[in-house]
Scaffold this motif. Structure first.
Motif, short mmCIF file in Angstrom:
data_model
loop_
_atom_site.label_atom_id
_atom_site.label_comp_id
_atom_site.label_asym_id
_atom_site.label_seq_id
_atom_site.Cartn_x
_atom_site.Cartn_y
_atom_site.Cartn_z
N ASN A 103 -1.40 -8.62 11.12
CA ASN A 103 -2.01 -7.82 9.97
C ASN A 103 -2.57 -6.58 10.79
O ASN A 103 -2.80 -5.78 9.94
N THR A 158 -9.32 -1.54 0.38
CA THR A 158 -9.90 -2.21 1.35
C THR A 158 -10.94 -1.42 1.87
O THR A 158 -11.14 -0.25 1.53
N GLY A 177 -10.90 -0.06 4.89
CA GLY A 177 -10.38 1.07 5.62
C GLY A 177 -9.72 2.18 4.29
O GLY A 177 -10.11 3.37 4.75
N ILE A 229 -7.22 -6.46 3.76
CA ILE A 229 -6.15 -7.28 3.33
C ILE A 229 -5.99 -8.44 4.27
O ILE A 229 -5.92 -9.57 3.90
N LYS A 251 4.46 1.66 11.52
CA LYS A 251 4.90 0.84 10.45
C LYS A 251 6.36 0.43 9.93
O LYS A 251 7.15 -0.48 9.90
N ARG A 260 -12.09 -7.29 16.36
CA ARG A 260 -12.93 -6.94 17.69
C ARG A 260 -14.37 -6.93 17.50
O ARG A 260 -15.17 -7.41 18.16
N GLY A 261 -14.75 -6.55 16.04
CA GLY A 261 -16.15 -6.46 15.69
C GLY A 261 -16.75 -7.78 15.14
O GLY A 261 -15.96 -8.41 14.37
N ASP A 290 -8.90 -7.82 21.04
CA ASP A 290 -8.18 -6.55 20.73
C ASP A 290 -6.79 -6.80 20.68
O ASP A 290 -6.20 -7.41 21.84
N VAL A 291 -5.78 -6.98 19.44
CA VAL A 291 -4.58 -7.44 19.58
C VAL A 291 -3.85 -6.49 20.57
O VAL A 291 -2.52 -6.58 20.42
N TYR A 338 1.26 6.97 12.37
CA TYR A 338 1.16 5.74 11.53
C TYR A 338 2.62 5.21 11.08
O TYR A 338 2.72 4.19 11.20
N SER A 356 -11.00 -10.03 9.34
CA SER A 356 -12.59 -9.87 9.12
C SER A 356 -12.45 -9.06 7.79
O SER A 356 -13.58 -8.93 7.45
N GLY A 390 1.50 -1.11 -0.72
CA GLY A 390 1.27 0.31 -1.15
C GLY A 390 -0.02 0.56 -0.89
O GLY A 390 -0.67 0.43 0.05
N ILE A 443 -4.05 -0.42 -1.18
CA ILE A 443 -4.36 -1.64 -1.42
C ILE A 443 -5.97 -1.18 -1.23
O ILE A 443 -6.43 -0.67 -0.34
P1 NAP Z 1 -9.19 -2.77 7.29
O1 NAP Z 1 -9.98 -2.65 6.11
O2 NAP Z 1 -9.43 -1.26 8.03
O3 NAP Z 1 -9.22 -3.92 8.14
C1 NAP Z 1 -8.47 -3.70 9.25
C2 NAP Z 1 -8.78 -5.01 10.10
O4 NAP Z 1 -8.10 -5.02 11.41
C3 NAP Z 1 -10.21 -5.51 10.52
O5 NAP Z 1 -10.37 -6.76 10.51
C4 NAP Z 1 -10.35 -4.80 11.90
O6 NAP Z 1 -11.22 -5.27 12.61
C5 NAP Z 1 -8.96 -5.07 12.49
N1 NAP Z 1 -8.32 -4.49 13.71
C6 NAP Z 1 -8.18 -3.25 13.62
N2 NAP Z 1 -7.70 -2.77 15.01
C7 NAP Z 1 -7.98 -4.00 15.43
C8 NAP Z 1 -7.36 -4.26 17.02
N3 NAP Z 1 -7.10 -3.38 17.92
N4 NAP Z 1 -7.59 -5.58 17.32
C9 NAP Z 1 -7.93 -6.45 16.48
N5 NAP Z 1 -8.24 -6.39 15.24
C10 NAP Z 1 -8.28 -5.11 14.75
O7 NAP Z 1 -7.64 -2.11 7.07
P2 NAP Z 1 -6.59 -2.65 5.95
O8 NAP Z 1 -6.77 -1.54 4.90
O9 NAP Z 1 -6.96 -4.16 5.30
O10 NAP Z 1 -5.28 -2.68 6.38
C11 NAP Z 1 -4.81 -3.97 7.31
C12 NAP Z 1 -3.53 -3.70 7.39
O11 NAP Z 1 -2.28 -3.37 6.35
C13 NAP Z 1 -2.87 -2.69 8.47
O12 NAP Z 1 -1.95 -3.10 9.35
C14 NAP Z 1 -2.55 -1.57 7.46
O13 NAP Z 1 -1.56 -0.64 8.23
C15 NAP Z 1 -1.79 -2.49 6.32
N6 NAP Z 1 -1.64 -1.64 5.21
C16 NAP Z 1 -3.01 -1.41 4.65
C17 NAP Z 1 -2.67 -0.61 3.35
C18 NAP Z 1 -3.99 -0.32 2.33
O14 NAP Z 1 -3.60 0.53 1.31
N7 NAP Z 1 -5.17 -0.82 2.52
C19 NAP Z 1 -1.36 -0.15 2.80
C20 NAP Z 1 -0.21 -0.54 3.61
C21 NAP Z 1 -0.76 -1.15 4.71
P3 NAP Z 1 -12.17 -4.52 13.79
O15 NAP Z 1 -12.09 -3.11 13.70
O16 NAP Z 1 -13.35 -5.22 13.80
O17 NAP Z 1 -11.36 -5.04 15.15
#
Ligand code: NAP
Length: 259
Positions: A91, A192, A194, A19, A161, A39-40, A64-65, A157, A16, A188, A190
């Motif tokens: 993801n 987003t 989050g 990434i 990973k 979840r949302g 909720d995964v 965290y 949603s 690295g 990205i």
């Molecule tokens: P994000 O923008 O916060 O998005 C997270 C997504 O995961 C949302 O869709 C969220 O939706 C969902 N989510 C979280 N917990 C969940 C749960 N328990 N059940 C179902 N859905 C869940 O995060 P992001 O930055 O895209 O990160 C995505 C992935 O990339 C993560 O695994 C993170 O560790 C990895 N990553 C990100 C970065 C970066 O720089 N952004 C770098 C390295 C790795 P809801 O909250 O509505 O459930």
């Protein structure tokens, strides 16, 4: 040009936002049918509407995964809706920051469930599908944080990973009998939703530490995931690729400054 993933059924957990949304959009643009799990509801609905409005096929399932029953229901719903589950993009994840002195045992358990147990649950739930179809693909979103780098506040965290990669090595061997591959993308920094929550100062310091001098875009990760999902990657399994703009290369800050 990679072989098309047109009409393939793809589950993108965390699709949603961020990434996952990038992966969902890029895969949908290639003609895949995308099931978004989050979840949302508001963000999931909006992402699905955006994809469908631009000619793609997407739906969402609230889940909720870290919950086994909900993950099983997600896979069943996807099979009912799209007729199969060809590709799993595991993801979803969170990255709360807390130093070890303040971290509670419950904080530790929560992130293990959200990031690591969830990867196992999603893979496990898809195995009957992969077995039935005689093939399957899994792409895991790991990180540079944990497997390669460290950052104060992310011990738990980083452990999740790195743990995903540890899980993947044996999973690759066990999934081989179902003609299924599992590989990981290690992003690295990205840009987003989050990451933006971590604040401007964090974003600027990260961008300055990256040889390519920008934060990554969600499409940078999605394109790597697309490669692992394509027929051309059929002989690659249990492997990981870093997509970080070179962030993990410099030996010190001065090395970046010299670029
Ligand atoms: P994000 O923008 O916060 O998005 C997270 C997504 O995961 C949302 O869709 C969220 O939706 C969902 N989510 C979280 N917990 C969940 C749960 N328990 N059940 C179902 N859905 C869940 O995060 P992001 O930055 O895209 O990160 C995505 C992935 O990339 C993560 O695994 C993170 O560790 C990895 N990553 C990100 C970065 C970066 O720089 N952004 C770098 C390295 C790795 P809801 O909250 O509505 O459930």
């Amino acid at each position: 040009m990679l072989t098309s993933i047109k009409n393939k059924s793809v589950i993108v957990t965390g699709g949603s936002k961020g990434i996952g949304k990038g992966i969902a959009s890029v895969f949908a643009k290639q003609g895949a049918k995308v099931m978004i799990a989050a979840r949302g509801e508001a963000a999931a609905k909006q992402t699905v509407e955006e994809i469908n409005a631009s000619g793609g096929t997407a739906d969402y399932y609230l889940c909720d995964v870290s919950n086994w029953e909900q993950v099983q229901a997600l896979v069943a719903y996807t099979e009912d809706s799209f007729g199969s589950v060809d590709i799993l993009c595991a993801n979803a994840g969170t990255f709360p920051q807390k130093k070890i002195v303040d971290l509670t045992p419950d904080d530790w358990d929560d992130i293990m469930s959200a990031n690591l147990k969830s990867t196992f649950l999603c893979v496990k739930a898809c195995i009957p599908q992969f077995e039935k179809q005689g093939k399957g693909r899994v792409v895991v979103t790991s990180s540079i944080t944990g497997p390669i780098t460290g950052y104060p506040g992310w011990s738990h965290y980083g452990a999740t990973k790195a743990g995903q990669l540890g899980f993947m090595k044996t999973a690759a061997m066990e999934l081989a009998r179902y003609n299924t591959t599992i590989n990981a993308v290690m992003p690295g920094n990205i840009y987003t939703e989050g990451l933006a929550d971590l604040g401007e100062e964090y974003l600027n310091s990260m961008a300055a530490a990256i040889p390519l001098k920008r934060l990554g875009a969600v499409e940078d990760i999605a394109n790597a995931a697309l490669f692992f999902a394509a027929d051309e990657a059929a002989y690659i399994t249990g492997q990981q690729i870093v997509v970080d703009g070179g962030q993990t290369l410099p030996e010190c800050m001065e090395a970046v400054a010299e670029i």
